[in-house]
Design a protein around this motif. Structure first.
Motif, PDB file in Angstrom:
ATOM      1  N   ILE A  38       0.106  25.222 -68.613  1.00 17.89           N
ATOM      2  CA  ILE A  38       1.429  25.132 -69.247  1.00 17.89           C
ATOM      3  C   ILE A  38       2.116  23.823 -68.853  1.00 17.89           C
ATOM      4  O   ILE A  38       2.677  23.125 -69.707  1.00 17.89           O
ATOM      5  N   PHE A  39       2.052  23.482 -67.591  1.00 17.51           N
ATOM      6  CA  PHE A  39       2.714  22.261 -67.139  1.00 17.51           C
ATOM      7  C   PHE A  39       1.947  21.004 -67.556  1.00 17.51           C
ATOM      8  O   PHE A  39       2.550  19.941 -67.732  1.00 17.51           O
ATOM      9  N   THR A  40       0.637  21.124 -67.751  1.00 18.95           N
ATOM     10  CA  THR A  40      -0.127  20.010 -68.315  1.00 18.95           C
ATOM     11  C   THR A  40       0.367  19.724 -69.727  1.00 18.95           C
ATOM     12  O   THR A  40       0.609  18.566 -70.090  1.00 18.95           O
ATOM     13  N   LYS A  41       0.538  20.783 -70.526  1.00 16.22           N
ATOM     14  CA  LYS A  41       1.053  20.617 -71.881  1.00 16.22           C
ATOM     15  C   LYS A  41       2.470  20.048 -71.861  1.00 16.22           C
ATOM     16  O   LYS A  41       2.823  19.217 -72.693  1.00 16.22           O
ATOM     17  N   LYS A  42       3.270  20.473 -70.900  1.00 15.33           N
ATOM     18  CA  LYS A  42       4.634  19.958 -70.778  1.00 15.33           C
ATOM     19  C   LYS A  42       4.611  18.461 -70.453  1.00 15.33           C
ATOM     20  O   LYS A  42       5.401  17.685 -71.013  1.00 15.33           O
ATOM     21  N   LEU A  43       3.714  18.045 -69.574  1.00 16.09           N
ATOM     22  CA  LEU A  43       3.601  16.623 -69.242  1.00 16.09           C
ATOM     23  C   LEU A  43       3.185  15.822 -70.469  1.00 16.09           C
ATOM     24  O   LEU A  43       3.747  14.755 -70.740  1.00 16.09           O
ATOM     25  N   ILE A  44       2.231  16.331 -71.223  1.00 16.91           N
ATOM     26  CA  ILE A  44       1.800  15.643 -72.444  1.00 16.91           C
ATOM     27  C   ILE A  44       2.978  15.476 -73.400  1.00 16.91           C
ATOM     28  O   ILE A  44       3.190  14.399 -73.966  1.00 16.91           O
ATOM     29  N   LYS A  45       3.763  16.530 -73.557  1.00 19.33           N
ATOM     30  CA  LYS A  45       4.930  16.468 -74.454  1.00 19.33           C
ATOM     31  C   LYS A  45       5.940  15.442 -73.952  1.00 19.33           C
ATOM     32  O   LYS A  45       6.469  14.640 -74.727  1.00 19.33           O
ATOM     33  N   GLU A  46       6.214  15.456 -72.647  1.00 17.24           N
ATOM     34  CA  GLU A  46       7.177  14.512 -72.071  1.00 17.24           C
ATOM     35  C   GLU A  46       6.708  13.065 -72.274  1.00 17.24           C
ATOM     36  O   GLU A  46       7.496  12.193 -72.623  1.00 17.24           O
ATOM     37  N   ILE A  47       5.433  12.819 -72.050  1.00 15.98           N
ATOM     38  CA  ILE A  47       4.893  11.469 -72.238  1.00 15.98           C
ATOM     39  C   ILE A  47       4.981  11.068 -73.715  1.00 15.98           C
ATOM     40  O   ILE A  47       5.372   9.949 -74.044  1.00 15.98           O
ATOM     41  N   SER A  48       4.634  12.002 -74.587  1.00 20.41           N
ATOM     42  CA  SER A  48       4.654  11.721 -76.028  1.00 20.41           C
ATOM     43  C   SER A  48       6.053  11.416 -76.543  1.00 20.41           C
ATOM     44  O   SER A  48       6.207  10.689 -77.530  1.00 20.41           O
ATOM     45  N   ASN A  49       7.067  11.970 -75.903  1.00 20.02           N
ATOM     46  CA  ASN A  49       8.448  11.770 -76.345  1.00 20.02           C
ATOM     47  C   ASN A  49       9.045  10.440 -75.892  1.00 20.02           C
ATOM     48  O   ASN A  49      10.158  10.097 -76.298  1.00 20.02           O
ATOM     49  N   GLN A  50       8.314   9.690 -75.092  1.00 16.59           N
ATOM     50  CA  GLN A  50       8.837   8.418 -74.588  1.00 16.59           C
ATOM     51  C   GLN A  50       8.686   7.318 -75.641  1.00 16.59           C
ATOM     52  O   GLN A  50       7.658   7.231 -76.303  1.00 16.59           O
ATOM     53  N   GLU A  51       9.732   6.528 -75.775  1.00 15.34           N
ATOM     54  CA  GLU A  51       9.695   5.394 -76.714  1.00 15.34           C
ATOM     55  C   GLU A  51       8.730   4.318 -76.212  1.00 15.34           C
ATOM     56  O   GLU A  51       8.030   3.688 -76.996  1.00 15.34           O
ATOM     57  N   SER A  52       8.731   4.103 -74.915  1.00 15.98           N
ATOM     58  CA  SER A  52       7.810   3.140 -74.319  1.00 15.98           C
ATOM     59  C   SER A  52       7.353   3.697 -72.982  1.00 15.98           C
ATOM     60  O   SER A  52       8.043   4.514 -72.371  1.00 15.98           O
ATOM     61  N   LEU A  53       6.194   3.263 -72.579  1.00 16.19           N
ATOM     62  CA  LEU A  53       5.622   3.774 -71.335  1.00 16.19           C
ATOM     63  C   LEU A  53       5.328   2.635 -70.367  1.00 16.19           C
ATOM     64  O   LEU A  53       4.904   1.563 -70.760  1.00 16.19           O
ATOM     65  N   SER A  54       5.569   2.923 -69.126  1.00 14.54           N
ATOM     66  CA  SER A  54       5.163   2.024 -68.050  1.00 14.54           C
ATOM     67  C   SER A  54       4.576   2.914 -66.961  1.00 14.54           C
ATOM     68  O   SER A  54       4.749   4.137 -66.981  1.00 14.54           O
ATOM     69  N   ASP A  55       3.902   2.302 -66.024  1.00 17.21           N
ATOM     70  CA  ASP A  55       3.347   3.081 -64.913  1.00 17.21           C
ATOM     71  C   ASP A  55       4.453   3.836 -64.186  1.00 17.21           C
ATOM     72  O   ASP A  55       4.261   4.980 -63.766  1.00 17.21           O
TER      73      ASP A  55
END
Length: 89
Positions: A38-55
């Protein structure tokens, strides 16, 4: 850039005593995996919702989600007294 997120189980890092080899304990441990999933899926969603990503953003999100997951795992074990309490529901 791609971010790879996965939920896994390493049999080599796990063990169970002979006494604990039963369907109830297996079910209890399966629920731990389910919480992690469940929390893996939540992390994927949180990452996907980001406009830009950095480390730094990924690390912050990861730390936040892992902290939430660990809390739920601890709560689950507290509620079941580490699987000693058998729920009928």
């Amino acid at each position: 850039d791609k971010v790879y997120v996965f939920c896994g189980f390493d049999k080599k890092q796990s063990f169970v005593s002979k006494k604990g080899r039963n369907n109830y304990i297996l079910n209890h441990e399966q629920r731990h995996f389910d919480i992690t999933y469940i929390f893996t899926k939540k992390l994927i969603k949180e990452i996907s919702n980001q406009e830009s990503l950095s480390d730094g953003i990924i690390e912050t999100l990861y730390d936040k989600i892992v902290s939430e997951k660990d809390k739920m795992q601890e709560d689950y074990d507290a509620e079941t007294k580490n699987s000693e309490i058998i729920s009928i529901s």
